[in-house]
Design a protein around this motif. Structure first.
Motif: not given
Length: 811
Positions: A512-538
């Motif tokens: 589909g539409k090209a989207n260079w975003n880490i939350h979209i491009m992360a593979r299965e396994g990383i994609r589920e855990l990354l948003p929480v860790a991302f928010r904590k790091a910020l």
């Protein structure tokens, strides 16, 4: 200068504007005629029921195409003015209704002309000034009485023949301006065409009356708003619905139908309109597609998705609204207006069916990832603003984005250059091209970095192609490539800024539409855990590590991921670094018979359970945070609701007060009307009373100016209704009473009534009586002069004297 005045005139009546204006100017005022040569210090007025255009310095008149349709004479003239006079054109919008002139001002701005608009607060009708301000960046906004000063100052500062300085003479200044623009907007104008860039800069210097480019650089540093204005000036693009009608006719009749024939049933076409400005081009494309699909009337279920992008965020916001002024009637037929638009007091709204076909987004073609797998790419009048080297790369980018046999549409003055191996020319005049089957060129190997990091070759520095690298540099490269863990640098929204190492095991491109975003491009396994860790790091500003993540790659691998918010150095402040580290397989994890295999499975289950618990805990924390945010939002909504209720109560009270006040006003109005009727009746009674006395009566004020008179006075003094307010001594009279004025002033001084018999030129006699005019409160407020006809008495007196004389003689 020469002045051309365009008004909205009644087409059925003659205009007297030229006669009115000639009274207030020493310049020659003329009503425009066909093929009239324009001269300086002349004023030209558009005649009724005509449109006016300019060609080679001469005015030309046209009859309206639709006698009863919407007329936009200002837009028509401004467009021709911009084409004919280029950067010497000046457009001025004054008070008026509607939006006429807004489109024409865009043409003047693109030609590097000057735009002045009346301050809407000083306009009797502010619709035209406000629409003009919404359409373009106005150079001068002022009341009409201040405009001449601004205009003359600008023209005195800017010579009539403008010789723009060469780039090498102002290299330092232009480089600094490009840096300021890049810091402000994030966009690089170093490969923007230098002549255009310098014209825009010179015009802004002229507006502010700044002579040197170094002084303008300092002005930009001290005024960030001017940087924003210059940035938007560089993005000026003239656009309109169905611009260049022959292009759209060819597209509708031949190009698009031929393209649709080759597509299978159920296919979704993809189109991209870079540099879409305020959206007219994208909407025109969608409308043509709808019309062609209706005309084909086949069972093919083909749809169209249009991506429309532009650097200018303001233009994108306007395009998203899909609201346009009524002056689009000049470019859109009534049939299309009825079908694809809905009209209201604001203007024309694009229909939902067309709006849903288009996605608008801010984008920089030079540095942002492109849209791919396209069937149609319409980029008109953007390449002409780029340097040849960048034009070449952008054309290669378009080739990369289009499918084989996809259609490329360029502006009338644009071409693909010498890259004929990429495109086949379908129409030399209208600039239609078809993409050929080619391999990706070497220029796009590092795409999009090949575009975004290209630098201007100001110094013409040539590096040797055979430069020998040091062993230290080679060693550093080997370390970076083979031993440094893969990492991704992203912004707070998750958009990828920089990549190190091989991240293919952790990220993947999605369809589909090209989207260079880490939350979209992360593979299965990383994609589920990354948003929480991302928010904590910020939030915590400290590293957050995710351990033993099972990633769905090559049968499954274990990975540790560390998420770190960066604070130093300043260049990367606010960015987030994500580092991926593979977990090597342990010897005990290998497949062994018996209990060891069972033990390995047990450890895997324990690790999965631990990960699930951590994920559950993170989800709970996230839910708590969301609940707190929702609670806060709910409180704000409740507060807003209370405020709205309070405002509603105030409005209800105000309404009741207004109703009460309205009733009082109606009562007062009735009383005033009754008094007016009484006064009119008394006035009629007084007039009839005075006329019934058959005594000529004249009322004057303390300056001997006439206030009122009876009809009989007109037979003695030559009076008309227009003479009220004039001194009665200035009027022609038959009375042989030259000192009547002196006698009147004497009565005003002494307040003693004067009475005298006066004869007239025709032998009549009047008893002239001058007495003070007293008000009810006994103030002297003028004089009352009565003229009593005593001609008959004088005749009888004369006859009596004559009879007595005859009687004395006989005695």
């Amino acid at each position: 200068m020469a002045f051309v005045i365009i008004q909205h005139l009644d087409p059925t009546r003659e205009s007297i504007t030229s006669q009115l204006l000639q009274r207030v100017t020493v310049m020659k005022v003329l009503q425009a005629t066909d093929d009239l040569k324009v001269s300086i210090n002349h004023v030209y007025i558009i005649p009724p029921n005509k449109s006016l255009s300019l060609l080679n310095g001469s005015l030309h008149l046209f009859d309206p195409v639709e006698p009863h349709g919407l007329r936009l004479p200002i837009d028509i003239f401004f467009r021709s003015l911009a084409n004919d006079r280029k950067d010497k054109s000046i457009g001025i919008i004054l008070s008026g209704m509607g939006s006429d002139g807004s489109i024409g001002l865009k043409a003047i701005k693109e030609a590097n002309g000057v735009v002045l608009v009346q301050d809407p607060s000083t306009a009797k009708f502010d619709a035209m000034p406000r629409n003009a301000i919404d359409s373009v960046i106005v150079d001068i906004t002022a009341p009409p009485w201040e405009m001449p000063v601004h205009l003359i100052s600008y023209l005195k500062f800017t010579p009539g023949k403008r010789n723009y300085p060469q780039a090498d003479k102002v290299k330092s200044g232009t480089d600094k301006i490009i840096i300021l623009l890049r810091e402000h907007s994030g966009h690089d104008f170093s490969q923007y065409k230098k002549t255009t860039l310098l014209r825009r800069i010179e015009r802004r210097k002229g507006i502010h009356q700044i002579a040197k480019i170094q002084d303008y650089v300092r002005f930009l540093q001290e005024n960030p708003k001017e940087v924003e204005i210059l940035f938007r000036e560089l993005l000026i693009g003239v656009t309109s619905f169905f611009r260049d009608p022959p292009v759209w006719k060819k597209f509708k009749d031949a190009i698009l139908p031929n393209l649709l024939k080759e597509l299978p049933d159920g296919y979704q076409m993809r189109a991209w309109v870079p540099g879409c400005s305020t959206g007219e081009e994208a909407y025109s494309l969608a409308i043509i597609f709808k019309e062609v699909m209706d005309k084909i009337k086949k069972n093919k279920n083909i749809s169209l998705q249009v991506f429309a992008t532009d650097l200018d965020g303001y233009a994108i916001e306007k395009a998203r609204k899909g609201l346009y002024a009524t002056n689009i009637e000049a470019d859109v037929s009534q049939e299309r207006l009825n079908r694809f638009f809905s009209a209201d007091n604001e203007g024309y709204h694009i229909s939902p069916a067309i709006r849903e076909m288009i996605v608008f987004a801010p984008q920089d073609v030079i540095k942002d990832p492109p849209f791919t797998k396209l069937d149609i790419l319409s980029c008109r009048n953007m390449l002409i603003y780029l340097e040849p080297e960048l034009q070449k790369k952008v054309v290669a980018l378009f080739n990369y984005s289009l499918n084989t046999n996809g259609i490329l549409l360029l502006g009338i003055a644009e071409t693909v250059g010498n890259q004929n191996d990429m495109f086949k020319e379908l129409d030399n005049k209208l600039r239609f091209f078809r993409r050929l089957e080619t391999t990706t060129t070497s220029d796009l190997i590092d795409f999009p970095s090949s575009l975004s990091y290209s630098k201007p070759d100001y110094g013409k520095i040539k590096e040797s192609s055979k430069e020998v690298e040091s062993i230290g540099k080679i060693a550093e490269q080997i370390l970076l490539q083979r031993f440094i863990p893969a990492s991704v640098l992203v912004n707070k929204q998750g958009d990828i800024v920089y990549i190190t190492g091989n991240i293919g095991k952790y990220l993947e491109l999605v369809a589909g539409k090209a989207n260079w975003n880490i939350h979209i491009m992360a593979r299965e396994g990383i994609r589920e855990l990354l948003p929480v860790a991302f928010r904590k790091a910020l939030q915590l500003s400290e590293p957050v590590t995710l351990r033993n993540i099972k990633v769905s790659y090559n049968g499954g691998i274990l990975v540790d991921a560390t998420v770190q918010s960066l604070e130093n150095p300043e260049a990367v402040k606010g960015l987030v670094l994500i580092v991926f580290t593979d977990i090597p397989s342990r010897p005990e994890d290998r497949e062994l018979p018996g209990n060891r295999s069972h033990s390995k499975r047990q450890r895997e289950l324990e690790e999965e359970l631990k990960t699930a618990r951590e994920e559950l805990q993170s989800t709970r924390e996230e839910m708590q945070t969301s609940q707190e945010e929702l609670r806060s939002i709910n409180e704000e909504l409740q507060s807003s609701n209370e405020e709205i209720q309070s405002a509603n109560e105030e409005l209800t009270t105000s309404k009741e007060e207004m109703q009460s006040l309205n009733e009082e006003l109606q009562t007062v109005n009735m009383e005033l009307q009754s008094k007016v009727n009484d006064l009119m009746r008394m006035n009629d009674d007084m007039k009839n009373l005075l006329n019934s006395t058959e005594i000529a009566t004249l009322f004057v004020d303390r300056e001997l100016n006439i206030r009122r008179y009876t009809d009989l006075v007109g037979k003695i003094i030559k009076l008309r209704d227009t003479d009220i307010g004039r001194p009665f001594t200035d009027l022609v009279t038959q009375l042989q009473y030259p000192d009547i004025g002196d006698m009147a002033r004497q009565v005003l001084r002494t307040l003693i009534t004067v009475e005298k018999a006066i004869t007239t030129d025709n032998g009549k006699w009047f008893n002239v009586r001058i007495m003070p005019y007293r008000t009810l409160d006994d103030h002297i407020d003028g004089l009352v002069i009565t003229f009593l006809d005593i001609t008959e008495a004088k005749r009888m007196e004369s006859d009596l004297k004559e009879a007595m004389r005859e009687l004395g003689k006989s005695a």
